[in-house]
Design an enzyme around this catalytic site. Structure first.
Site, PDB file in Angstrom:
ATOM      1  N   LEU A 209       0.864  -1.190   0.000  1.00 11.73           N
ATOM      2  CA  LEU A 209       0.000   0.000   0.000  1.00 11.73           C
ATOM      3  C   LEU A 209       0.894   1.232   0.000  1.00 11.73           C
ATOM      4  O   LEU A 209       1.767   1.356   0.856  1.00 11.73           O
ATOM      5  CB  LEU A 209      -0.822  -0.033   1.293  1.00 11.73           C
ATOM      6  CG  LEU A 209      -1.977   0.930   1.443  1.00 11.73           C
ATOM      7  CD1 LEU A 209      -3.134   0.511   0.547  1.00 11.73           C
ATOM      8  CD2 LEU A 209      -2.466   0.938   2.903  1.00 11.73           C
ATOM      9  N   HIS A 210       0.718   2.116  -0.968  1.00 18.90           N
ATOM     10  CA  HIS A 210       1.546   3.330  -0.928  1.00 18.90           C
ATOM     11  C   HIS A 210       0.909   4.537  -1.595  1.00 18.90           C
ATOM     12  O   HIS A 210       1.429   5.637  -1.514  1.00 18.90           O
ATOM     13  CB  HIS A 210       2.907   3.066  -1.582  1.00 18.90           C
ATOM     14  CG  HIS A 210       2.825   2.973  -3.077  1.00 18.90           C
ATOM     15  ND1 HIS A 210       2.379   1.846  -3.699  1.00 18.90           N
ATOM     16  CD2 HIS A 210       3.099   3.872  -4.046  1.00 18.90           C
ATOM     17  CE1 HIS A 210       2.394   2.049  -5.007  1.00 18.90           C
ATOM     18  NE2 HIS A 210       2.823   3.265  -5.250  1.00 18.90           N
ATOM     19  N   ARG A 211      -0.214   4.340  -2.273  1.00 19.87           N
ATOM     20  CA  ARG A 211      -0.762   5.458  -3.038  1.00 19.87           C
ATOM     21  C   ARG A 211      -1.261   6.576  -2.147  1.00 19.87           C
ATOM     22  O   ARG A 211      -1.959   6.320  -1.170  1.00 19.87           O
ATOM     23  CB  ARG A 211      -1.934   4.970  -3.889  1.00 19.87           C
ATOM     24  CG  ARG A 211      -1.529   4.863  -5.291  1.00 19.87           C
ATOM     25  CD  ARG A 211      -2.438   4.287  -6.240  1.00 19.87           C
ATOM     26  NE  ARG A 211      -1.618   3.411  -7.024  1.00 19.87           N
ATOM     27  CZ  ARG A 211      -0.634   3.824  -7.810  1.00 19.87           C
ATOM     28  NH1 ARG A 211      -0.402   5.113  -7.987  1.00 19.87           N
ATOM     29  NH2 ARG A 211       0.102   2.963  -8.457  1.00 19.87           N
ATOM     30  N   ARG A 244       6.705   5.768   2.789  1.00 19.51           N
ATOM     31  CA  ARG A 244       5.653   6.778   2.915  1.00 19.51           C
ATOM     32  C   ARG A 244       4.517   6.259   3.806  1.00 19.51           C
ATOM     33  O   ARG A 244       3.967   6.993   4.634  1.00 19.51           O
ATOM     34  CB  ARG A 244       5.131   7.057   1.500  1.00 19.51           C
ATOM     35  CG  ARG A 244       3.884   7.837   1.440  1.00 19.51           C
ATOM     36  CD  ARG A 244       3.346   7.858   0.009  1.00 19.51           C
ATOM     37  NE  ARG A 244       2.639   9.100  -0.175  1.00 19.51           N
ATOM     38  CZ  ARG A 244       3.009  10.039  -1.013  1.00 19.51           C
ATOM     39  NH1 ARG A 244       4.029   9.889  -1.799  1.00 19.51           N
ATOM     40  NH2 ARG A 244       2.324  11.148  -1.083  1.00 19.51           N
ATOM     41  N   ASP A 288      -2.240  -1.624  -3.948  1.00 19.82           N
ATOM     42  CA  ASP A 288      -2.692  -0.496  -4.767  1.00 19.82           C
ATOM     43  C   ASP A 288      -1.634  -0.151  -5.816  1.00 19.82           C
ATOM     44  O   ASP A 288      -1.659   0.909  -6.416  1.00 19.82           O
ATOM     45  CB  ASP A 288      -3.062   0.724  -3.899  1.00 19.82           C
ATOM     46  CG  ASP A 288      -1.899   1.240  -3.073  1.00 19.82           C
ATOM     47  OD1 ASP A 288      -0.773   0.702  -3.161  1.00 19.82           O
ATOM     48  OD2 ASP A 288      -2.110   2.223  -2.318  1.00 19.82           O
TER      49      ASP A 288
END
Ligand code: UD1
Length: 385
Positions: A209-211, A244, A288
């Protein structure tokens, strides 16, 4: 002997590395025709997001490193442009090749085309039609400026033609990331990644998950974390956490609940081989990412994509991918379905066959004269009468 075509390949962020790898290797096999220079912008710089990919994927060290690092979109893009302009003027390549859709891709594309250097884009024509995604802007700008557009699927060709891009600029070559996957699959299968995490093949879910749309808003991130906690009661989850996302989880107080859930293993970003090993044996993948939608389709592993749209719709129509958005209930429902044995089986995609770099290099040879023609000839406007 005819002159060599000087190619500058540009990479910056993690998903670029598996796309340039096969092309760099193929160009280096043809040293009689090509001179290849690799430029790294430095958009990604952590060893786990960067160095490990170069060593594992057998990509030679970049010849030039711009060291731009993180920043706002404008800051990062501007720094790459300033750095790459200097390099491009000094190197004077005949061709700049950019890959994917990250900020480094677009920044280098802008510089190349303003300097009148022929620009090729590998992975052209993807469209999510969602301009809230920075990558969509990067794709549109890069494709608009490119002289040669190497596409992964027939649908990508259609997208480009619909935007008025000339057919002669478009070459359907297939998905270059799958070249890398095919090459390294055996090596990945020998990695002890699954067992060393105490997992059984087919007995866990793999999460990334990073968006910004998912991680930058605590409400949204909270719903997603809630879904992970519920799914983890039924199936252990391994979550490889992007830097992030670590920051955002910690800032919103969501790291501790995840860390304390026995069914969730939070781990640092993995190198290519270990990630591939984990993906290949997973019961399902929740992500994602863009590229992981394609890799799971190739591997026939069910994939839940936490987005409302995708620039890779073939992974839904022909593959194992399903869009679930970021609402907790939908994620849990679909995950439980897969755990219960109901999952998409998927099929093969045309040209995702490990020969994409070969096709690109053959095409570049065919277009060598055009690419090496003086800018004044190539760029002269058509005479209007
Ligand atoms: C970038 C790409 C995205 C791609 C992703 C893969 C853009 C617009 N986005 O997103 O398409 O899917 O890479 O990871 O180009 N950071 C580190 N170490 C690093 C790199 C980043 O700590 O090596 C942190 C920094 O706090 C940085 C943040 O991650 O501000 C975001 O990095 P950035 O390169 O801007 O975008 P990604 O989210 O990684």
């Amino acid at each position: 002997m005819s002159a060599k075509l000087k190619v500058a390949g540009v990479v910056g962020a993690r998903p670029n590395f598996m796309k340039i790898g096969p092309l760099a290797a193929e160009l280096e096999k043809h040293t009689e025709d090509f001179e290849f220079v690799l430029v790294h912008t430095g958009q990604h710089y952590d060893p786990l997001m960067n160095d490990i990919f170069f060593s594992q994927l057998d990509i030679r060290k970049p010849d030039i490193h711009l060291g731009v690092g993180s920043g706002s979109h404008a800051e990062q893009t501007a720094k790459i442009m300033l750095g790459f302009e200097k390099v491009a003027v000094e190197l004077a390549p005949h061709l700049v090749v950019v890959v994917g859709d990250v900020n480094s891709t677009m920044a280098a594309a802008l510089v190349a085309s303003k300097l009148g250097i022929v620009l090729a884009h590998v992975e052209a024509g993807l469209r999510s039609r969602d301009r809230r995604m920075p990558e969509e802007i990067n794709r549109i700008v890069t494709d608009t400026l490119s002289d040669i557009l190497f596409t992964p699927t027939p649908l990508a060709d259609e997208n480009l033609l619909a935007e008025g891009i000339e057919r002669s600029k478009i070459c359907l070559v297939g998905n270059i990331m799958i070249d890398t996957l095919i090459r390294f699959l055996k090596l990945a299968a020998n990695r002890p990644a699954v067992r060393s995490l105490g997992l059984e093949p087919g007995g866990y879910g793999l999460v990334t998950l990073h968006r910004p749309a998912n991680v930058d808003h605590p409400d949204v991130l909270g719903g997603i974390v809630e879904a992970f906690l519920r799914v983890a009661e039924e199936l252990p989850l391994v979550f490889t956490v992007h830097p992030r996302t670590v920051k955002m989880l910690k800032a919103s107080g969501l790291y501790t609940p995840l860390e304390s859930e026995p069914g969730v293993r939070l781990i640092e970003p993995l190198g290519y081989l270990d990630f591939l090993a984990l993906m290949k044996e997973a019961k399902m993948v929740i992500t994602d990412s863009g590229g992981i939608q394609e890799e799971t389709t190739y591997l026939r592993i069910p994939c839940l994509t936490l987005r409302e749209n995708t620039e890779r719709p073939e992974t839904i129509s022909q593959g194992t991918n399903l869009l679930v958005g970021h609402g907790c209930e939908k994620i849990v429902t679909e995950a439980l379905r897969i755990i219960g044995g109901e999952s998409k089986k998927g099929g093969e995609l045309e040209f995702w066959d490990g020969k994409v770099a070969l096709r690109i290099v053959a095409e570049l040879k065919k277009r060598k004269d055009m690419i090496m023609a003086p800018a004044a000839e190539r760029l002269a406007p058509e005479v209007q009468v």
